[in-house]
Design a protein around this motif. Structure first.
Motif, short mmCIF file in Angstrom:
data_model
loop_
_atom_site.label_atom_id
_atom_site.label_comp_id
_atom_site.label_asym_id
_atom_site.label_seq_id
_atom_site.Cartn_x
_atom_site.Cartn_y
_atom_site.Cartn_z
N GLU A 23 0.88 -1.30 0.14
CA GLU A 23 -0.31 0.30 0.03
C GLU A 23 0.94 1.11 -0.13
O GLU A 23 0.98 2.02 -0.95
N THR A 24 2.40 0.92 0.74
CA THR A 24 2.73 2.43 0.64
C THR A 24 3.70 2.97 -0.76
O THR A 24 3.90 3.34 -0.40
N GLY A 25 3.62 2.02 -0.96
CA GLY A 25 4.49 1.55 -2.62
C GLY A 25 5.79 1.06 -2.13
O GLY A 25 6.38 0.92 -3.24
N GLU A 26 6.23 0.89 -1.07
CA GLU A 26 7.99 0.18 -0.95
C GLU A 26 7.83 -1.24 -2.08
O GLU A 26 8.93 -1.13 -2.43
N LEU A 27 6.70 -1.79 -1.69
CA LEU A 27 6.90 -3.16 -3.36
C LEU A 27 6.11 -2.68 -3.95
O LEU A 27 4.76 -2.80 -3.99
N LYS A 28 6.52 -2.27 -5.18
CA LYS A 28 5.81 -2.68 -6.65
C LYS A 28 5.79 -4.00 -7.18
O LYS A 28 6.13 -4.82 -6.49
N VAL A 29 4.50 -3.67 -8.01
CA VAL A 29 4.15 -5.13 -9.54
C VAL A 29 5.66 -5.74 -10.05
O VAL A 29 6.42 -4.34 -9.98
N GLY A 30 5.66 -6.53 -9.88
CA GLY A 30 7.24 -7.30 -10.12
C GLY A 30 8.53 -7.34 -9.20
O GLY A 30 9.26 -7.84 -9.33
N ASP A 31 7.61 -6.98 -7.87
CA ASP A 31 9.51 -6.76 -6.74
C ASP A 31 8.87 -8.67 -6.18
O ASP A 31 7.69 -9.01 -6.14
N GLN A 32 10.73 -8.59 -6.02
CA GLN A 32 10.51 -10.16 -5.41
C GLN A 32 11.06 -10.08 -3.97
O GLN A 32 11.66 -9.88 -3.06
N LEU A 33 9.99 -11.12 -3.37
CA LEU A 33 9.52 -10.99 -2.33
C LEU A 33 11.13 -11.79 -1.71
O LEU A 33 11.77 -12.71 -2.22
N PRO A 34 11.69 -11.80 -0.29
CA PRO A 34 12.93 -12.72 -0.35
C PRO A 34 12.07 -14.01 -0.17
O PRO A 34 11.19 -14.50 0.07
N SER A 35 13.17 -14.96 0.16
CA SER A 35 13.38 -16.63 0.35
C SER A 35 12.57 -16.65 1.28
O SER A 35 12.40 -15.98 1.76
N GLU A 36 11.92 -17.88 1.48
CA GLU A 36 10.90 -18.27 2.48
C GLU A 36 11.92 -18.27 3.72
O GLU A 36 11.64 -17.94 4.72
N ARG A 37 13.13 -18.88 3.14
CA ARG A 37 13.72 -19.12 5.17
C ARG A 37 14.08 -17.81 5.24
O ARG A 37 14.05 -17.58 6.90
N GLU A 38 14.30 -16.62 4.59
CA GLU A 38 14.88 -15.43 5.42
C GLU A 38 13.62 -14.89 5.79
O GLU A 38 13.64 -14.29 6.38
N LEU A 39 12.52 -15.06 5.10
CA LEU A 39 11.46 -14.11 5.40
C LEU A 39 11.40 -15.06 7.04
O LEU A 39 10.94 -13.88 7.96
N ALA A 40 11.21 -16.50 7.06
CA ALA A 40 11.16 -16.67 8.55
C ALA A 40 12.35 -16.54 9.21
O ALA A 40 11.96 -15.79 10.56
N GLU A 41 13.43 -16.10 8.60
CA GLU A 41 13.81 -15.56 10.09
C GLU A 41 14.07 -13.93 10.62
O GLU A 41 14.39 -13.74 11.33
N GLN A 42 13.58 -13.51 9.29
CA GLN A 42 13.81 -12.30 9.89
C GLN A 42 12.67 -11.14 10.24
O GLN A 42 12.51 -10.57 11.44
N PHE A 43 10.75 -12.64 10.21
CA PHE A 43 9.90 -12.28 10.94
C PHE A 43 9.79 -13.30 11.96
O PHE A 43 9.32 -13.11 13.14
N GLU A 44 11.17 -14.14 12.53
CA GLU A 44 11.79 -14.49 13.42
C GLU A 44 10.39 -15.85 13.81
O GLU A 44 9.71 -15.88 15.40
N VAL A 45 9.85 -16.25 12.92
CA VAL A 45 8.49 -17.59 12.77
C VAL A 45 9.35 -19.29 12.06
O VAL A 45 10.30 -18.49 11.49
N SER A 46 7.93 -20.05 11.94
CA SER A 46 8.48 -20.73 11.92
C SER A 46 8.34 -20.63 9.78
O SER A 46 7.85 -19.92 9.48
N ARG A 47 9.06 -22.06 9.33
CA ARG A 47 8.70 -21.85 7.49
C ARG A 47 7.25 -22.21 7.38
O ARG A 47 6.65 -21.65 6.21
N THR A 48 6.00 -22.61 8.11
CA THR A 48 5.06 -23.33 7.98
C THR A 48 4.54 -21.39 7.81
O THR A 48 3.56 -21.21 6.94
#
Length: 66
Positions: A23-48
């Protein structure tokens, strides 16, 4: 007197943060999110939990998996 704690599900917190970045425009159409593993580490949650968030974002039409 204390009020009951309204705890959201973990994946909903991730969905909320990613939606906000879209919504704020930080992520735009076509941007790629970090890998599942990286997101899990950043949010400090499991990959599930990350998988559930990605699934929810996909169902809302905010994310496309390639």
């Amino acid at each position: 007197m204390y009020l009951p704690i309204q705890s959201e599900r973990l994946y909903e917190g991730i969905v909320s943060q990613i939606e906000q970045r879209i919504e704020t425009g930080e992520l735009k159409v076509g941007d790629q999110l970090p890998s599942e593993r990286e997101l899990a580490e950043q949010f400090e949650v499991s990959r599930t939990v990350v998988r559930e968030a990605v699934k929810a974002l996909r169902q809302k039409g905010l994310l496309e998996i390639r």
